[in-house]
Structures are given as structure tokens and as C-alpha cells.
Design a protein around this motif. Structure first.
Motif, PDB file in Angstrom:
ATOM      1  N   LEU A  53       0.827  -1.207   0.000  1.00  0.00           N
ATOM      2  CA  LEU A  53       0.000   0.000   0.000  1.00  0.00           C
ATOM      3  C   LEU A  53       0.862   1.259   0.000  1.00  0.00           C
ATOM      4  O   LEU A  53       0.625   2.173  -0.796  1.00  0.00           O
ATOM      5  CB  LEU A  53      -0.943   0.001   1.198  1.00  0.00           C
ATOM      6  N   ALA A  54       1.865   1.311   0.863  1.00  0.00           N
ATOM      7  CA  ALA A  54       2.752   2.486   0.910  1.00  0.00           C
ATOM      8  C   ALA A  54       3.457   2.685  -0.422  1.00  0.00           C
ATOM      9  O   ALA A  54       3.574   3.809  -0.916  1.00  0.00           O
ATOM     10  CB  ALA A  54       3.762   2.339   2.038  1.00  0.00           C
ATOM     11  N   LYS A  66     -10.814   0.720  -3.723  1.00  0.00           N
ATOM     12  CA  LYS A  66     -11.671   1.275  -2.674  1.00  0.00           C
ATOM     13  C   LYS A  66     -11.760   0.303  -1.491  1.00  0.00           C
ATOM     14  O   LYS A  66     -11.938  -0.897  -1.665  1.00  0.00           O
ATOM     15  CB  LYS A  66     -13.066   1.532  -3.238  1.00  0.00           C
ATOM     16  N   GLY A  67     -11.636   0.838  -0.306  1.00  0.00           N
ATOM     17  CA  GLY A  67     -11.788   0.045   0.904  1.00  0.00           C
ATOM     18  C   GLY A  67     -10.530  -0.631   1.408  1.00  0.00           C
ATOM     19  O   GLY A  67     -10.543  -1.244   2.463  1.00  0.00           O
ATOM     20  N   ILE A  68      -9.418  -0.536   0.668  1.00  0.00           N
ATOM     21  CA  ILE A  68      -8.166  -1.144   1.132  1.00  0.00           C
ATOM     22  C   ILE A  68      -7.495  -0.193   2.105  1.00  0.00           C
ATOM     23  O   ILE A  68      -7.147   0.926   1.750  1.00  0.00           O
ATOM     24  CB  ILE A  68      -7.219  -1.478  -0.039  1.00  0.00           C
ATOM     25  N   ARG A  69      -7.334  -0.637   3.346  1.00  0.00           N
ATOM     26  CA  ARG A  69      -6.737   0.181   4.401  1.00  0.00           C
ATOM     27  C   ARG A  69      -5.258  -0.123   4.612  1.00  0.00           C
ATOM     28  O   ARG A  69      -4.500   0.732   5.073  1.00  0.00           O
ATOM     29  CB  ARG A  69      -7.464  -0.068   5.713  1.00  0.00           C
ATOM     30  N   ARG A 102     -14.228  -4.360   5.547  1.00  0.00           N
ATOM     31  CA  ARG A 102     -14.999  -5.486   6.099  1.00  0.00           C
ATOM     32  C   ARG A 102     -14.179  -6.400   7.003  1.00  0.00           C
ATOM     33  O   ARG A 102     -14.748  -7.215   7.717  1.00  0.00           O
ATOM     34  CB  ARG A 102     -15.582  -6.302   4.964  1.00  0.00           C
ATOM     35  N   GLY A 103     -12.861  -6.350   6.948  1.00  0.00           N
ATOM     36  CA  GLY A 103     -12.032  -7.258   7.745  1.00  0.00           C
ATOM     37  C   GLY A 103     -10.676  -7.438   7.109  1.00  0.00           C
ATOM     38  O   GLY A 103     -10.042  -6.474   6.678  1.00  0.00           O
ATOM     39  N   PHE A 104     -10.257  -8.681   7.003  1.00  0.00           N
ATOM     40  CA  PHE A 104      -8.934  -9.001   6.470  1.00  0.00           C
ATOM     41  C   PHE A 104      -9.061  -9.995   5.327  1.00  0.00           C
ATOM     42  O   PHE A 104      -9.960 -10.826   5.308  1.00  0.00           O
ATOM     43  CB  PHE A 104      -8.051  -9.606   7.570  1.00  0.00           C
ATOM     44  N   VAL A 105      -8.129  -9.902   4.376  1.00  0.00           N
ATOM     45  CA  VAL A 105      -8.084 -10.829   3.253  1.00  0.00           C
ATOM     46  C   VAL A 105      -6.660 -11.360   3.172  1.00  0.00           C
ATOM     47  O   VAL A 105      -5.702 -10.583   3.098  1.00  0.00           O
ATOM     48  CB  VAL A 105      -8.481 -10.157   1.922  1.00  0.00           C
ATOM     49  N   VAL A 106      -6.534 -12.685   3.198  1.00  0.00           N
ATOM     50  CA  VAL A 106      -5.237 -13.353   3.084  1.00  0.00           C
ATOM     51  C   VAL A 106      -5.211 -14.070   1.745  1.00  0.00           C
ATOM     52  O   VAL A 106      -6.169 -14.779   1.400  1.00  0.00           O
ATOM     53  CB  VAL A 106      -5.036 -14.363   4.235  1.00  0.00           C
TER      54      VAL A 106
END
Length: 135
Positions: A53-54, A66-69, A102-106
Motif C-alpha cells: 500500500l505504501a 476502494k476500501g483497502i486500508r 470489512r475485515g482481512f483478506v489473506v
């Protein structure tokens, strides 16, 4: 855990985890968990952690869905055999960990070695337990 083809050619495993389904509350905590799993495995070696992300945000043309933190990759290698130079194209392995609204995705790509797939799938599925601990 779902097994799918990404872009019709990349076999990937995906596990979506609700915040209430794991004792771990952040990408940092999940990455520490996976690093412990990797370092505790008799034939795996940890290589690096990459903050995707960085990196993407640092690019002038970078785009983030959208929505990726948060989005990180843990890079490692099982390296049990090295039968020919071509196998280097399949290594090292990577597990992606994203935090979304919504949570986490692995996610991870299917390895050509069943032992590696079994270990990565086991590690990921144990995140859903109340106390995730490396094997």
C-alpha cells in the motif's frame, strides 16, 4: 478458503476473515503471526516484508482499490529442493495480507509443492481460531 484463477491463469487461495473471526486485530499482528509460522517451519526461511500500500501510494500513477486500508506481502521460501534452474522462476513464495473495510483478506498463489500449499493453507485457516498460534 477459496481456490480460484486470477486473471484466468494465476491459481490463488483467498481467505476472507471478519474482524470478529480472529483474535488478531491488525495487519501488523497478522504479519507477525505469519512471520512466526514461517520462522518456526523447519524448511522455510523469511526473506522480507513489503508494504504494498505504501509503495503504491508513493507512485504518481499509483491506484489503490476502494476500501483497502493496509496491504502487505510476506516473502519467504520453503526451498526444499532445487532440481533445476527453472524452478527459481516459481520462488520465493508470498502471502498477502490486506485490511479492508470489512475485515482481512489473506491470499497466496498455489505452489508447485503440495507440502508448501498445505502449510500456507493451515497457517491461514488457523487465523480464524480464537488464539492464532504458529504450528
Amino acid at each position: 478458503m477459496r481456490q480460484t484463477l486470477l486473471e484466468e491463469k494465476y491459481p490463488i487461495y483467498t481467505l476472507e476473515i471478519g474482524r470478529d473471526e480472529t483474535a488478531l486485530d491488525s495487519v501488523d499482528a497478522i504479519c507477525r503471526y505469519f512471520r512466526d509460522c514461517i520462522e518456526g517451519h523447519p524448511s522455510a526461511v523469511f526473506i522480507a516484508e513489503f508494504d504494498h500500500l505504501a509503495h503504491t501510494r508513493s507512485l504518481a500513477e499509483g491506484q489503490v482499490g476502494k476500501g483497502i486500508r493496509a496491504a502487505r506481502n510476506l516473502v519467504f521460501c520453503f526451498g526444499i529442493t532445487l532440481p533445476n534452474p527453472q524452478v527459481l522462476a516459481l520462488r520465493p513464495r508470498s502471502i498477502g495480507v490486506a485490511e479492508t473495510d470489512r475485515g482481512f483478506v489473506v491470499t497466496f498463489m498455489e505452489a508447485p509443492m503440495p507440502v508448501a500449499n498445505a502449510a500456507m493453507e493451515d497457517w491461514a485457516l488457523r487465523l480464524r481460531q480464537s488464539q492464532a498460534a504458529p504450528a
